[in-house]
Design a protein around this motif. Sequence first.
Motif, PDB file in Angstrom:
ATOM      1  N   THR A 269       0.799  -1.316  -0.063  1.00 31.01           N
ATOM      2  CA  THR A 269       0.129  -0.052   0.023  1.00 31.01           C
ATOM      3  C   THR A 269       0.967   1.158   0.048  1.00 31.01           C
ATOM      4  O   THR A 269       0.558   2.276  -0.756  1.00 31.01           O
ATOM      5  CB  THR A 269      -0.942  -0.242   1.242  1.00 31.01           C
TER       6      THR A 269
ATOM      7  N   ARG B  34       3.069  20.337  -4.248  1.00 26.43           N
ATOM      8  CA  ARG B  34       2.027  21.320  -4.029  1.00 26.43           C
ATOM      9  C   ARG B  34       2.226  22.219  -3.018  1.00 26.43           C
ATOM     10  O   ARG B  34       2.122  23.506  -2.863  1.00 26.43           O
ATOM     11  CB  ARG B  34       0.537  21.097  -4.335  1.00 26.43           C
TER      12      ARG B  34
ATOM     13  N   LYS C 172       1.580   7.048   7.773  1.00 26.97           N
ATOM     14  CA  LYS C 172       0.594   7.892   8.070  1.00 26.97           C
ATOM     15  C   LYS C 172       1.081   9.340   7.338  1.00 26.97           C
ATOM     16  O   LYS C 172       0.155  10.270   6.970  1.00 26.97           O
ATOM     17  CB  LYS C 172       0.624   8.151   9.493  1.00 26.97           C
TER      18      LYS C 172
ATOM     19  N   GLY D  50       0.223   9.651   3.702  1.00 21.80           N
ATOM     20  CA  GLY D  50      -1.226   9.740   3.385  1.00 21.80           C
ATOM     21  C   GLY D  50      -1.617  11.412   3.504  1.00 21.80           C
ATOM     22  O   GLY D  50      -2.488  11.923   2.911  1.00 21.80           O
TER      23      GLY D  50
ATOM     24  N   GLY E 252      -2.939  13.151   5.932  1.00 25.44           N
ATOM     25  CA  GLY E 252      -3.661  13.389   6.806  1.00 25.44           C
ATOM     26  C   GLY E 252      -3.547  14.177   7.913  1.00 25.44           C
ATOM     27  O   GLY E 252      -4.238  14.835   8.700  1.00 25.44           O
ATOM     28  N   ALA E 253      -2.391  14.075   8.481  1.00 28.71           N
ATOM     29  CA  ALA E 253      -1.595  14.538   9.669  1.00 28.71           C
ATOM     30  C   ALA E 253      -0.722  15.614   9.351  1.00 28.71           C
ATOM     31  O   ALA E 253       0.259  15.302   8.770  1.00 28.71           O
ATOM     32  CB  ALA E 253      -1.732  13.613  10.805  1.00 28.71           C
TER      33      ALA E 253
ATOM     34  N   VAL F 156      -5.748   3.146   4.618  1.00 25.59           N
ATOM     35  CA  VAL F 156      -4.816   4.130   4.086  1.00 25.59           C
ATOM     36  C   VAL F 156      -5.771   4.805   2.695  1.00 25.59           C
ATOM     37  O   VAL F 156      -5.614   5.790   2.359  1.00 25.59           O
ATOM     38  CB  VAL F 156      -3.720   3.368   3.087  1.00 25.59           C
TER      39      VAL F 156
ATOM     40  N   LEU G 292      -7.537   7.515   4.126  1.00 24.11           N
ATOM     41  CA  LEU G 292      -6.508   8.446   4.393  1.00 24.11           C
ATOM     42  C   LEU G 292      -6.426   9.449   3.014  1.00 24.11           C
ATOM     43  O   LEU G 292      -6.343  10.823   2.874  1.00 24.11           O
ATOM     44  CB  LEU G 292      -5.276   8.057   4.778  1.00 24.11           C
ATOM     45  N   MET G 293      -6.139   8.580   1.924  1.00 22.13           N
ATOM     46  CA  MET G 293      -5.970   9.154   0.629  1.00 22.13           C
ATOM     47  C   MET G 293      -7.194   9.970   0.296  1.00 22.13           C
ATOM     48  O   MET G 293      -7.001  11.118  -0.233  1.00 22.13           O
ATOM     49  CB  MET G 293      -5.662   8.244  -0.504  1.00 22.13           C
TER      50      MET G 293
ATOM     51  N   SER H  44      -7.419  13.344   1.793  1.00 22.12           N
ATOM     52  CA  SER H  44      -6.471  14.337   1.346  1.00 22.12           C
ATOM     53  C   SER H  44      -7.128  15.051   0.103  1.00 22.12           C
ATOM     54  O   SER H  44      -6.788  15.929  -0.146  1.00 22.12           O
ATOM     55  CB  SER H  44      -5.026  13.761   1.309  1.00 22.12           C
TER      56      SER H  44
ATOM     57  N   ARG I  23      -9.652  17.258   0.683  1.00 20.24           N
ATOM     58  CA  ARG I  23      -9.056  18.502   1.184  1.00 20.24           C
ATOM     59  C   ARG I  23      -8.490  19.404   0.079  1.00 20.24           C
ATOM     60  O   ARG I  23      -8.361  20.459   0.054  1.00 20.24           O
ATOM     61  CB  ARG I  23      -7.957  18.405   2.390  1.00 20.24           C
ATOM     62  N   GLY I  24      -7.645  18.700  -0.698  1.00 21.38           N
ATOM     63  CA  GLY I  24      -7.080  19.177  -1.906  1.00 21.38           C
ATOM     64  C   GLY I  24      -7.990  19.842  -2.770  1.00 21.38           C
ATOM     65  O   GLY I  24      -7.824  21.057  -3.300  1.00 21.38           O
TER      66      GLY I  24
ATOM     67  N   GLU J 283      -9.251  23.079  -1.079  1.00 20.56           N
ATOM     68  CA  GLU J 283      -8.395  24.348  -1.138  1.00 20.56           C
ATOM     69  C   GLU J 283      -8.706  25.292  -2.041  1.00 20.56           C
ATOM     70  O   GLU J 283      -8.554  26.582  -1.658  1.00 20.56           O
ATOM     71  CB  GLU J 283      -6.816  23.753  -1.443  1.00 20.56           C
TER      72      GLU J 283
ATOM     73  N   GLU K 134      -9.315  19.369   9.384  1.00 17.39           N
ATOM     74  CA  GLU K 134      -8.216  18.778   9.884  1.00 17.39           C
ATOM     75  C   GLU K 134      -8.699  16.923  10.154  1.00 17.39           C
ATOM     76  O   GLU K 134      -9.838  17.115  10.611  1.00 17.39           O
ATOM     77  CB  GLU K 134      -7.721  19.367  10.968  1.00 17.39           C
ATOM     78  N   ASN K 135      -7.888  16.193   9.814  1.00 15.94           N
ATOM     79  CA  ASN K 135      -8.491  14.891  10.404  1.00 15.94           C
ATOM     80  C   ASN K 135      -8.558  14.870  11.706  1.00 15.94           C
ATOM     81  O   ASN K 135      -7.796  15.304  12.611  1.00 15.94           O
ATOM     82  CB  ASN K 135      -7.366  13.792   9.757  1.00 15.94           C
TER      83      ASN K 135
ATOM     84  N   PHE L  32      -5.055   5.464  10.884  1.00 15.45           N
ATOM     85  CA  PHE L  32      -4.761   6.212   9.675  1.00 15.45           C
ATOM     86  C   PHE L  32      -5.620   7.694   9.341  1.00 15.45           C
ATOM     87  O   PHE L  32      -5.186   8.610   8.963  1.00 15.45           O
ATOM     88  CB  PHE L  32      -4.861   5.583   8.393  1.00 15.45           C
TER      89      PHE L  32
ATOM     90  N   SER M  94      -7.058   9.638  11.870  1.00 18.16           N
ATOM     91  CA  SER M  94      -7.280  10.452  12.962  1.00 18.16           C
ATOM     92  C   SER M  94      -6.462  11.846  13.022  1.00 18.16           C
ATOM     93  O   SER M  94      -6.480  12.605  14.193  1.00 18.16           O
ATOM     94  CB  SER M  94      -6.874   9.662  14.171  1.00 18.16           C
ATOM     95  N   GLY M  95      -5.357  11.987  12.170  1.00 17.13           N
ATOM     96  CA  GLY M  95      -4.845  13.147  12.202  1.00 17.13           C
ATOM     97  C   GLY M  95      -4.083  13.173  13.349  1.00 17.13           C
ATOM     98  O   GLY M  95      -3.542  12.179  13.900  1.00 17.13           O
TER      99      GLY M  95
END
Lengths: 369, 273
Positions: A8, A22, A85, A88, A90-91, B115, B118-119, B122, B125-126, B129, B136-137, B216, B218-219
Amino acid sequence: MKRTLLLTLALLSLSACHRIERTDTAAEGQGATTPAPVERNGGRVLRIIMWSDYIDPDVVKQFEKQENARVILDTFESNEYMLAKLQGGGASYDLATPSNYFIQVMVRAKLLQPLEAQKLSNFGNIGAGFLNPNFDPGNVYTVPYQYAATGLAYNGKRFTPSSESWKLIFGDTDTVRFSLLDDPREVIGAALKYLGYSVNSSDVAQLREARDLLRRTVSKRGFESFSGGPEVRNKLLAGTLDLGQIYVGDLLQGAAEDPNLKVYLPSEGTTISTDTLVLLRGSPNPALARKFVNFVLDGEVSAAISNYTYYGNPNTAAAPLLDPFLRSQKAFNPSQDDLKSGKVEFINELKAGNTTRLYDRIWTDLKAR
Amino acid sequence: MMRRTHPALSAWAWLVYGFLYLPILVLIIFSFNDSKFGATWAGFTTKWYGVLLAREDVREALTNTLLVALSSTLISTVLGTLVGLGLWRYSTRFRLPLTFLLVTPIVIPDVVMGVSLLMFYSLVRGGLELTGWTFENGFWTVMFAHVTFQISYVALTVRSRLAGYDRSLEEAARDLGASSVQSFLRVILPLALPGVLAGALLAFTLSLDDFVVTYFTSGSGFRTLPVLIYTSVKKGVTPDINALSTLLVLFTVIAIIAANAIMRPRPGRRGEA
């Protein structure tokens, strides 16, 4: 499980490139004028992701007070999970504590930005053996945080080793009940060290020799299992094990409670790995992050952390402030000479893909037995 | 008349139960052990429960876990029940692909699910923008992530609960003058209710102990109990975590007893109908 994760990850890194580029341009556009995020208490926020139980909570509180900032501390269980993480996206974290063999992976994934540790006022406290490491020439990205040498542990009440050598495991004896760490680099590295080679060897003949030695070793009657630190500690306490390969820090935590637990670094040499502090790309608060790194490099703070975690300390200013118990442990601090001569050797990332495959095959072969 | 069980069979049953429950029993006993590294017994103590209660991170993680579990269960139960009912009631050519989509989150490895979510976040979010709005996660992303796998479990339990019922029951109700809302509330829903409750309980438990997806999505700074516990395994689990697990086991036992009491058919009711 790990294989699925890595697969993955590979997919993820493809998509991540786009994202990171970006954020890059965005950061340049706004420059340093972007205000630091403000949270509940009106102070600034620092986000760190590190191994669990790896910092003294009092030290964190001290930093929060000193900087009027809030520290968010998240934990991870393996370098691979942390990488997944972060990739990805996310954080957003400011700092992380990857192991040394993971640094180049993170640099290639463009996850790090230069920490410029040399500019920090406390950088001079780092011991010479830990400066300019080959996983990060010139300390561009990393500052050593804590380290773990690998030793052999035993319970002095139940077992007396006849020598401080790997021989007790790899030699001809068949009576000692022992365990090995559940980690390919540590196990193959130990065999290589016993044979007098480098833990990062890519020589096929040497690796073949190590494989044969390990095959003989795990087929011994005394071989118990591949297990991690806490398990080894418990088995030694319970007396179901005579000798276990272990990270010194894991054992010392137990030895502080039961002085019968002992650990030595084998005379033929052994492996060592550092966990480092790195500054992540897209860090929301790099200035505060650098302040934190400098704070951790302070002798007193660094000593407090080691006195809490029992892990090795690369800070020379911290050395005299360490717990007398830790200072009395020979295995806690391998000598600078042993580090420089390579007797106690860092586990590095393997260079060629071919070598990685060889290590992989040796490990699979051992685990299948 | 009760039939006698063969002694070998009941011995086997005891073995299986022992295998399942002894580890939990050991864990409970060791939560009262006065040693930081619980391999040997060092005397009885309740101090770990005190240590546990004093830990702010545990309290915060517990609150997060319960908030996520309760809200995601609520949402997924409503949505899942509707999906289950729809699958039971309508036969379209989309039924097979729909069932396939429902089973996917059950069989897919957690890592892939975590995962990919998570993507997905993202990407969203992108996209946002451009509008200047961002997120935020944290609580919301975790909560919706849980809903995505819970729906499947609820829908499938509801559908299998209804599978045995004749669809003409609803038609009969309509013939007798019930509006579509009435027939849903008075006929269909009561029939499906045990399935709905079972699905909700299942969804709640799944949310309560999910680690991978939560980790994954939870930010930073948002931690649930499974994440807290799993990430501390590497350094050895401290006895206060044993105490926490003991409390969770206790909580689960009480919840199961309560659920049983609620779902048991009340005597006498059946005769009235």
